[in-house]
Design an enzyme around this catalytic site. Structure first.
Site, PDB file in Angstrom:
ATOM      1  N   GLU A  97      22.021  46.263  66.817  1.00  0.00           N
ATOM      2  CA  GLU A  97      23.266  45.799  67.425  1.00  0.00           C
ATOM      3  C   GLU A  97      24.521  46.269  66.690  1.00  0.00           C
ATOM      4  OE1 GLU A  97      23.127  41.553  68.235  1.00  0.00           O
ATOM      5  OE2 GLU A  97      21.497  41.822  69.674  1.00  0.00           O
ATOM      6  N   ARG A 149      25.025  42.665  63.206  1.00  0.00           N
ATOM      7  CA  ARG A 149      26.007  43.494  63.894  1.00  0.00           C
ATOM      8  C   ARG A 149      26.942  44.255  62.958  1.00  0.00           C
ATOM      9  NH1 ARG A 149      24.941  39.420  67.381  1.00  0.00           N
ATOM     10  NH2 ARG A 149      26.481  38.052  66.470  1.00  0.00           N
ATOM     11  N   GLY A 209      23.141  29.132  65.627  1.00  0.00           N
ATOM     12  CA  GLY A 209      22.073  28.134  65.557  1.00  0.00           C
ATOM     13  C   GLY A 209      22.214  26.983  66.533  1.00  0.00           C
ATOM     14  N   GLU A 211      21.473  26.545  69.542  1.00  0.00           N
ATOM     15  CA  GLU A 211      20.331  26.249  70.420  1.00  0.00           C
ATOM     16  C   GLU A 211      19.299  25.369  69.715  1.00  0.00           C
ATOM     17  OE1 GLU A 211      21.967  29.262  71.024  1.00  0.00           O
ATOM     18  OE2 GLU A 211      22.495  28.170  72.833  1.00  0.00           O
ATOM     19  N   THR A 273      29.110  27.023  67.245  1.00  0.00           N
ATOM     20  CA  THR A 273      28.979  28.014  66.172  1.00  0.00           C
ATOM     21  C   THR A 273      29.855  29.235  66.445  1.00  0.00           C
ATOM     22  OG1 THR A 273      26.978  28.771  67.283  1.00  0.00           O
ATOM     23  CG2 THR A 273      26.699  27.330  65.384  1.00  0.00           C
ATOM     24  N   ASP A 338      25.759  26.945  78.304  1.00  0.00           N
ATOM     25  CA  ASP A 338      25.700  27.974  77.257  1.00  0.00           C
ATOM     26  C   ASP A 338      26.846  28.970  77.405  1.00  0.00           C
ATOM     27  OD1 ASP A 338      24.811  29.249  74.990  1.00  0.00           O
ATOM     28  OD2 ASP A 338      23.263  30.416  76.009  1.00  0.00           O
ATOM     29  N   MET A 707       6.069  33.467  63.193  1.00  0.00           N
ATOM     30  CA  MET A 707       5.441  32.608  64.199  1.00  0.00           C
ATOM     31  C   MET A 707       5.071  31.280  63.531  1.00  0.00           C
ATOM     32  SD  MET A 707       4.015  31.805  67.125  1.00  0.00           S
ATOM     33  CE  MET A 707       2.813  30.551  67.586  1.00  0.00           C
TER      34      MET A 707
END
Ligand code: CA
Length: 747
Positions: A97, A149, A209, A211, A273, A338, A707
């Protein structure tokens, strides 16, 4: 500082010896160049202008962040002669990105896991790399991939925000770490993906963060030693206490009463955020921050459906010395979809029409509209309206749609500055699902836009991607503090039906666009249409060009005025980041990265037409007459779906689907179709091995890959139900693939 013209014949001559192709290719005579510029020369004076364009010293070029290069060697007449100068393979096949930054002859580009790579910008020789060794388990706290980024350059140093919340200062010459400071509480799901900005020896950085449940803030650190100088929280303290921060007064005075007494924000931190746009206005000495969505998204759950919830989805102006509040404009009051206001902000002076008190355009004696120069900031946030705001005081000048089909609001009341909402959009009030356009990926996301001073147009990498919001009854939202994406909506049932036609119809609605927007008239001037959203950021030049890469694997140049496509190259892989351009020894280069990933690619599964495009992390540098080649394209993905027979009961599969949608979809893709970044579980080798599956999903055997264990959310029988759902879905997809092949074979 200013960049002086230098006599560069020795260097130019040397480059001709090294690159024989140059002599075959009669270039224009060298213009002013500054290959001797070094990172030590990058300061506030240089960042105010970006220099003559021979370097590209900041992620979005300069403090105005216009992404407009004054270079014009490559122009409309010759852009078709662009070819490869050099390429470099990068290590991580996740979203790239970052815009390549160039200072003198040095290039700095960041990649996934917050790594930095330094190159010789002419030859592509690797100089050094820096790996902050981010723990892979942080991936569970990312909404949108392990991305970065870019770095900021300031007086010989680079400043990097890392995925695990550190701010690091690095020697730009050697890549050695000078200092590092933790900017976040590691026990909370904060991440950093954005680019720091440096203002007068202060490094400004935010975080992400929302979400997962955090409280947003932006901080300033001393560039020399990493000492915290000030912090501004974007939403009130859920405990009702003062933070002893720059934001205390305004939160108490103005923001606190816009939040409900009760509501999930007290536990989830409220969100807000500041994960991308932080822009310094050197003319007015103000800092503008773009504030994100609420946590959870659902305003009904978050704040009992009450209040504007300042400063969510707002642009806030701060004093860069102290972090004190100056003014704000809230784009989406009571945010519930959102709809972040974190997107790229561009500063400019525009000649805007003079309006009377009713908002009508005032005409001069000649009958032409009267105009006046205004200092503005421009943003095309997720909610689909293009905002022009007076940056001296935060007054809304205009808010006009930049995509078609926006359905959450019909427009803005310019007097009150508030949207004219569609009541159906407040799904938590109606109790009915609402298919929102734009959806949560936004009409525009993080991919930077660009403003061309010569055409007066802003070029926006736009998405047309509606998504359904389902109120919380039924399975309900994920409990706060629990593992997983917490939006306050019901995700258990949101996937597309297993109906080929319905799937095709839904997918056909999801597309992308390059939008050329006239910010003075508030109108779209031209568009280029793409088959899928999530295309690359934009760069524009005085050569009359607009450059953009696409999700489907091309890099294109358009006529900035007319929108005519002038040139396109096959990049083998999707392009997300914006390009940069620079000029060394009389040769203009264009640099960009390839590599797929990020929010849409990860979550959108079968709606993403680009998911079959290879994911190749690579830096590509072009020049006129460049005769290099990309490395050979990889062979196509030969994997064939080969799932075990579906043996789960109907009830098990249905339960598995609900759990998958709540806990797994965000990373492994809607409909269990992977986006080419995280594993596509339909191909998993352990689908038939219930114990191996349980070891991973419950036992956390792949924790070090990012995971996590889901043992706090469901037990072994839940994990097994998910396995049966994925097996069943894989078999269903396999049938469709076979049917299609037969159809094609017969046709
Ligand atoms: Ca968000």
């Amino acid at each position: 500082m200013t960049i002086s013209a230098r006599t560069l014949f020795p260097l130019l001559f040397a480059s001709l010896l090294l690159f024989g192709c140059s002599s075959k290719d009669p270039e224009e005579p060298a213009r002013e160049t500054s290959p001797r510029l070094t990172p030590a020369d990058v300061d506030g004076e240089l960042l105010a202008t970006g220099g003559d364009g021979s370097s590209w010293v900041a992620a979005n070029f300069n403090y105005q962040e216009q992404r407009f290069s004054p270079l014009d060697q490559i122009d409309r007449s010759n852009v078709s002669r662009l070819g490869v100068a050099w390429t470099a393979e990068l290590p991580d096949a996740r979203a790239q990105e970052a815009t390549p930054i160039v200072v003198g002859r040095r290039m700095f580009v960041t990649g996934p896991w917050s790594k930095i790579f330094a190159f010789n910008a002419v030859t592509g020789e690797a100089l050094w790399s820096f790996d902050p060794e981010v723990e892979r388990s942080v991936l569970r706290n990312t909404c949108c991939d392990a991305v970065n980024r870019g770095v900021a350059v300031w007086r010989g140093r680079l400043y990097l925000g890392t995925l695990d919340g550190r701010l690091i200062s690095i020697d730009a010459n050697t890549g050695a770490q000078l200092w590092s400071t933790q900017t976040t509480d590691r026990s909370q799901p904060y991440t950093i993906t954005g680019t720091p900005r440096v203002v007068d020896n202060k490094v400004i950085i935010g975080n992400g963060g929302a979400e997962f449940g955090v409280r947003g803030y932006v901080s300033a650190y001393d560039a020399n030693d990493g000492r915290l100088l000030w912090r501004f929280y974007t939403v009130p303290n859920p405990e009702g206490e003062a933070d002893n921060a720059a934001s205390d007064q305004v939160l108490r005075r103005a923001a606190a009463r816009t939040w409900s007494e009760e509501g999930q924000w007290r536990e989830s931190g409220g969100g807000g955020t500041v994960w991308d746009a932080i822009v310094y206005d050197h003319e007015l000495d103000q800092l503008y921050i773009g504030v994100g969505n609420g946590s959870p998204w659902n305003h009904g759950a978050r704040s009992q459906g009450r209040g504007d919830n300042l400063f969510l989805s707002s642009i806030v102006a701060l004093d860069p010395d102290t972090g004190e509040y100056l003014w704000h404009y809230q784009e989406t009051p009571g945010e519930s979809w959102d709809f972040t206001a974190t997107q790229h902000i561009i500063l400019a002076d525009l000649r805007m029409p003079v309006r009377d008190e009713e908002g009508g355009i005032v005409e001069g004696e000649d009958g032409e509209p009267r105009t006046e120069s205004r200092k503005v900031l421009m943003q095309a946030p997720k909610n689909g309206f293009f905002f022009v705001i007076d940056r001296t005081n935060g007054e809304l000048i205009s808010a006009d749609p930049f995509i078609e089909g926006i359905n959450w609001a019909e427009g803005y009341n310019l007097e009150t500055g508030r949207p004219i909402e569609n009541p159906a959009a407040r799904f938590y009030r109606t109790g009915e699902p609402f298919i929102s356009n734009p959806g949560p990926i936004g009409a525009h996301n993080w991919q930077p836009m660009a403003y061309n001073r010569e055409t007066g147009l802003v070029y926006i990498p736009a998405n047309i991607a509606p998504q359904i919001h389902v109120p919380a009854p039924g399975e309900g939202p994920i409990a706060l503090g629990d593992i997983g994406f917490n939006t306050g909506g019901d995700w258990s049932d949101i996937n597309l039906p297993r109906d080929e036609e319905a799937i095709r119809a839904a997918i056909s609605m999801v597309t992308g666009q390059l939008v050329a927007f006239d910010p003075v008239a508030g109108e779209v001037r031209w568009t280029a249409d793409y088959p899928t959203p999530w295309n690359g950021g934009i760069m524009t030049t005085a050569g009359g060009l607009v450059f953009q890469g696409t999700a489907m694997g091309q890099f294109k140049a358009y006529d900035a005025a007319s929108g005519e496509e002038l040139w396109s190259m096959d990049t083998q892989s999707g392009v997300l980041a914006g390009a940069s351009t620079y000029q060394i020894d009389g040769v203009q280069y264009v640099a960009f990265t390839t590599g797929r990933g990020g929010a849409f690619a990860i979550t959108a599964g079968r709606a993403d037409r680009a998911r079959e495009i290879p994911n190749i992390p690579r830096l590509v540098v072009l020049r006129l007459g460049g005769d290099g080649r990309l490395p050979p394209a990889p062979a196509g993905d030969e994997r064939r779906l080969d799932p075990p027979e579906s043996t789960g009961s109907e009830a098990q599969i249905a339960q598995g689907q609900r759990l998958f949608n709540r806990y797994c979809l965000v990373c492994h893709g809607e409909g269990a179709v992977g986006g080419g970044v995280n594993p596509d579980l339909r191909f998993s080798g352990i689908l038939g091995d219930s114990e191996g599956w349980r070891d991973i999903v419950i036992g956390g055997a792949l924790r070090s890959n990012g995971m996590p264990s889901f043992s706090s959310a469901f037990d072994g029988s839940g994990a097994n139900a998910i396995r049966h759902y994925v097996i069943d879905k894989a078999n269903w997809d396999l049938e469709r693939i076979r049917a299609r092949r037969e159809e094609e074979g017969e046709g």
